[in-house]
Motif scaffolding. Structure first.
Motif, PDB file in Angstrom:
ATOM      1  N   ILE A   1      17.744  16.908 -22.892  1.00 49.69           N
ATOM      2  CA  ILE A   1      16.728  15.589 -24.121  1.00 49.69           C
ATOM      3  C   ILE A   1      17.888  14.918 -24.730  1.00 49.69           C
ATOM      4  O   ILE A   1      17.954  13.673 -24.976  1.00 49.69           O
ATOM      5  N   PRO A   2      18.143  15.765 -25.910  1.00 49.41           N
ATOM      6  CA  PRO A   2      19.065  15.415 -27.103  1.00 49.41           C
ATOM      7  C   PRO A   2      20.311  14.587 -26.483  1.00 49.41           C
ATOM      8  O   PRO A   2      20.444  13.658 -27.224  1.00 49.41           O
ATOM      9  N   PHE A   3      20.930  15.682 -25.789  1.00 48.40           N
ATOM     10  CA  PHE A   3      22.160  14.763 -24.894  1.00 48.40           C
ATOM     11  C   PHE A   3      22.134  13.128 -23.777  1.00 48.40           C
ATOM     12  O   PHE A   3      22.738  12.889 -24.476  1.00 48.40           O
ATOM     13  N   ALA A   4      20.672  13.721 -23.281  1.00 50.93           N
ATOM     14  CA  ALA A   4      19.820  12.206 -22.714  1.00 50.93           C
ATOM     15  C   ALA A   4      19.905  11.180 -23.711  1.00 50.93           C
ATOM     16  O   ALA A   4      21.094   9.504 -23.344  1.00 50.93           O
ATOM     17  N   TRP A   5      19.329  11.406 -25.291  1.00 52.56           N
ATOM     18  CA  TRP A   5      19.070  10.054 -25.550  1.00 52.56           C
ATOM     19  C   TRP A   5      20.553   9.370 -25.964  1.00 52.56           C
ATOM     20  O   TRP A   5      20.319   8.828 -26.416  1.00 52.56           O
ATOM     21  N   ALA A   6      21.731  10.166 -26.914  1.00 53.69           N
ATOM     22  CA  ALA A   6      22.706   9.870 -27.200  1.00 53.69           C
ATOM     23  C   ALA A   6      23.855   9.477 -26.329  1.00 53.69           C
ATOM     24  O   ALA A   6      23.617   8.184 -26.127  1.00 53.69           O
ATOM     25  N   HIS A   7      23.253   9.706 -24.753  1.00 52.07           N
ATOM     26  CA  HIS A   7      23.980   8.577 -23.606  1.00 52.07           C
ATOM     27  C   HIS A   7      23.172   7.581 -23.443  1.00 52.07           C
ATOM     28  O   HIS A   7      23.716   6.755 -23.663  1.00 52.07           O
ATOM     29  N   LEU A   8      22.062   7.101 -23.620  1.00 56.08           N
ATOM     30  CA  LEU A   8      21.510   6.713 -24.222  1.00 56.08           C
ATOM     31  C   LEU A   8      21.907   5.235 -25.282  1.00 56.08           C
ATOM     32  O   LEU A   8      22.169   4.117 -24.708  1.00 56.08           O
ATOM     33  N   LYS A   9      22.259   5.684 -25.891  1.00 61.45           N
ATOM     34  CA  LYS A   9      22.399   5.298 -27.707  1.00 61.45           C
ATOM     35  C   LYS A   9      23.996   4.574 -26.417  1.00 61.45           C
ATOM     36  O   LYS A   9      24.328   3.454 -27.147  1.00 61.45           O
ATOM     37  N   LEU A  10      25.105   5.420 -26.085  1.00 55.96           N
ATOM     38  CA  LEU A  10      26.302   5.053 -25.178  1.00 55.96           C
ATOM     39  C   LEU A  10      25.988   3.760 -24.678  1.00 55.96           C
ATOM     40  O   LEU A  10      26.732   2.971 -24.493  1.00 55.96           O
ATOM     41  N   ALA A  11      25.493   4.056 -23.911  1.00 55.89           N
ATOM     42  CA  ALA A  11      24.971   2.962 -22.981  1.00 55.89           C
ATOM     43  C   ALA A  11      24.866   1.397 -23.879  1.00 55.89           C
ATOM     44  O   ALA A  11      25.496   0.650 -22.936  1.00 55.89           O
ATOM     45  N   GLY A  12      24.110   1.459 -24.753  1.00 53.97           N
ATOM     46  CA  GLY A  12      23.852   0.334 -25.597  1.00 53.97           C
ATOM     47  C   GLY A  12      25.226   0.021 -25.884  1.00 53.97           C
ATOM     48  O   GLY A  12      25.339  -1.389 -26.394  1.00 53.97           O
ATOM     49  N   ILE A  13      25.514   0.518 -26.860  1.00 50.30           N
ATOM     50  CA  ILE A  13      27.426   0.482 -27.088  1.00 50.30           C
ATOM     51  C   ILE A  13      28.373  -0.058 -25.699  1.00 50.30           C
ATOM     52  O   ILE A  13      28.632  -0.988 -26.250  1.00 50.30           O
ATOM     53  N   ALA A  14      28.022   0.658 -24.663  1.00 45.63           N
ATOM     54  CA  ALA A  14      28.963   0.745 -23.834  1.00 45.63           C
ATOM     55  C   ALA A  14      28.520  -0.872 -23.501  1.00 45.63           C
ATOM     56  O   ALA A  14      30.216  -1.948 -22.456  1.00 45.63           O
ATOM     57  N   LEU A  15      27.945  -1.803 -23.387  1.00 43.42           N
ATOM     58  CA  LEU A  15      28.221  -3.140 -23.245  1.00 43.42           C
ATOM     59  C   LEU A  15      28.208  -4.114 -23.827  1.00 43.42           C
ATOM     60  O   LEU A  15      28.665  -5.515 -23.228  1.00 43.42           O
ATOM     61  N   TRP A  16      28.112  -3.791 -25.319  1.00 47.37           N
ATOM     62  CA  TRP A  16      28.974  -4.968 -26.207  1.00 47.37           C
ATOM     63  C   TRP A  16      29.737  -4.226 -27.692  1.00 47.37           C
ATOM     64  O   TRP A  16      28.932  -3.582 -28.469  1.00 47.37           O
ATOM     65  N   PRO A  17      30.784  -3.457 -27.112  1.00 45.25           N
ATOM     66  CA  PRO A  17      31.882  -2.252 -28.310  1.00 45.25           C
ATOM     67  C   PRO A  17      32.576  -2.595 -28.720  1.00 45.25           C
ATOM     68  O   PRO A  17      32.728  -2.620 -29.890  1.00 45.25           O
ATOM     69  N   ILE A  18      32.432  -4.247 -28.832  1.00 51.66           N
ATOM     70  CA  ILE A  18      33.678  -5.020 -29.572  1.00 51.66           C
ATOM     71  C   ILE A  18      32.808  -5.491 -30.904  1.00 51.66           C
ATOM     72  O   ILE A  18      31.377  -6.158 -30.676  1.00 51.66           O
ATOM     73  N   GLY A  19      33.233  -5.123 -32.434  1.00 52.45           N
ATOM     74  CA  GLY A  19      33.358  -5.284 -33.388  1.00 52.45           C
ATOM     75  C   GLY A  19      32.209  -4.007 -34.031  1.00 52.45           C
ATOM     76  O   GLY A  19      31.796  -3.927 -34.903  1.00 52.45           O
ATOM     77  N   ARG A  20      32.421  -3.622 -33.255  1.00 49.83           N
ATOM     78  CA  ARG A  20      31.844  -2.122 -33.548  1.00 49.83           C
ATOM     79  C   ARG A  20      32.592  -0.831 -34.217  1.00 49.83           C
ATOM     80  O   ARG A  20      34.515  -1.148 -34.448  1.00 49.83           O
ATOM     81  N   GLU A  21      32.380  -0.448 -35.587  1.00 53.68           N
ATOM     82  CA  GLU A  21      33.053   0.997 -36.429  1.00 53.68           C
ATOM     83  C   GLU A  21      31.951   2.305 -36.738  1.00 53.68           C
ATOM     84  O   GLU A  21      31.467   2.304 -36.630  1.00 53.68           O
ATOM     85  N   ILE A  22      33.271   3.270 -36.453  1.00 50.67           N
ATOM     86  CA  ILE A  22      32.825   4.872 -36.006  1.00 50.67           C
ATOM     87  C   ILE A  22      32.207   4.830 -37.468  1.00 50.67           C
ATOM     88  O   ILE A  22      33.657   5.111 -38.142  1.00 50.67           O
ATOM     89  N   VAL A  23      31.821   6.149 -37.904  1.00 50.81           N
ATOM     90  CA  VAL A  23      31.697   6.426 -39.402  1.00 50.81           C
ATOM     91  C   VAL A  23      30.684   7.766 -39.640  1.00 50.81           C
ATOM     92  O   VAL A  23      30.456   7.613 -38.365  1.00 50.81           O
ATOM     93  N   PRO A  24      30.911   8.219 -40.458  1.00 49.83           N
ATOM     94  CA  PRO A  24      30.390   9.831 -40.789  1.00 49.83           C
ATOM     95  C   PRO A  24      29.186   9.523 -41.115  1.00 49.83           C
ATOM     96  O   PRO A  24      28.741   8.990 -41.993  1.00 49.83           O
ATOM     97  N   ILE A  25      28.398  10.281 -41.111  1.00 50.09           N
ATOM     98  CA  ILE A  25      26.930  10.437 -40.853  1.00 50.09           C
ATOM     99  C   ILE A  25      26.760  11.170 -42.100  1.00 50.09           C
ATOM    100  O   ILE A  25      27.431  11.528 -42.522  1.00 50.09           O
TER     101      ILE A  25
END
Length: 134
Positions: A110-134
């Motif tokens: 389930i936690p991995f599924a949730w991470a994949h759902l977040k990435l699915a949203g990013i997959a639709l709109w990736p330009i203008g995103r930056e990856i930062v450490p938490i």
């Protein structure tokens, strides 16, 4: 990176993260070959790294991080994201959704599924995103 993040990232790679990161790399290579797709290739390679090791990092909009708009977060970024959505975003999002459904069947997934759902949203709109450490 915290020990918990390292453990989660190792499990993530085994449970679908590696093949989805490979999908992002393939999309980036295809975009880079076209030369005109280099801005999309850069975004794809950035998100590929995030897809490979998502725990301990997060994706944020670049304009919220820097406080000012740039090419990727302004009107050209909107056009770029629309083009990305048509060319590659929908199938990467679909891959993340399918993987999320398969992982959600188990309790440990389930936690991995949730991470994949977040990435699915990013997959639709990736330009203008930056990856930062938490």
């Amino acid at each position: 990176m915290a020990p918990v993040s390292i453990l989660l990232n190792l499990l993530w790679i085994v449970l679908g993260g590696l093949w989805m990161a490979a999908g992002w790399v393939i999309a980036g290579i295809i975009m880079a070959i076209t030369i005109i797709g280099l801005p999309w290739a850069k975004a794809a390679f950035t998100i590929a790294g995030y897809t490979l090791l998502p725990f301990g990092q997060k994706a944020v909009r670049r304009d919220s991080l820097t406080g000012q708009q740039d090419i990727g977060t302004g009107p050209l970024g909107l056009i770029g994201n629309l083009i990305w959505l048509v060319l590659a975003g929908w199938w990467l999002a679909l891959g993340h959704l399918v993987t999320a459904v398969v992982l959600a069947v188990t309790i440990i997934g389930i936690p991995f599924a949730w991470a994949h759902l977040k990435l699915a949203g990013i997959a639709l709109w990736p330009i203008g995103r930056e990856i930062v450490p938490i």
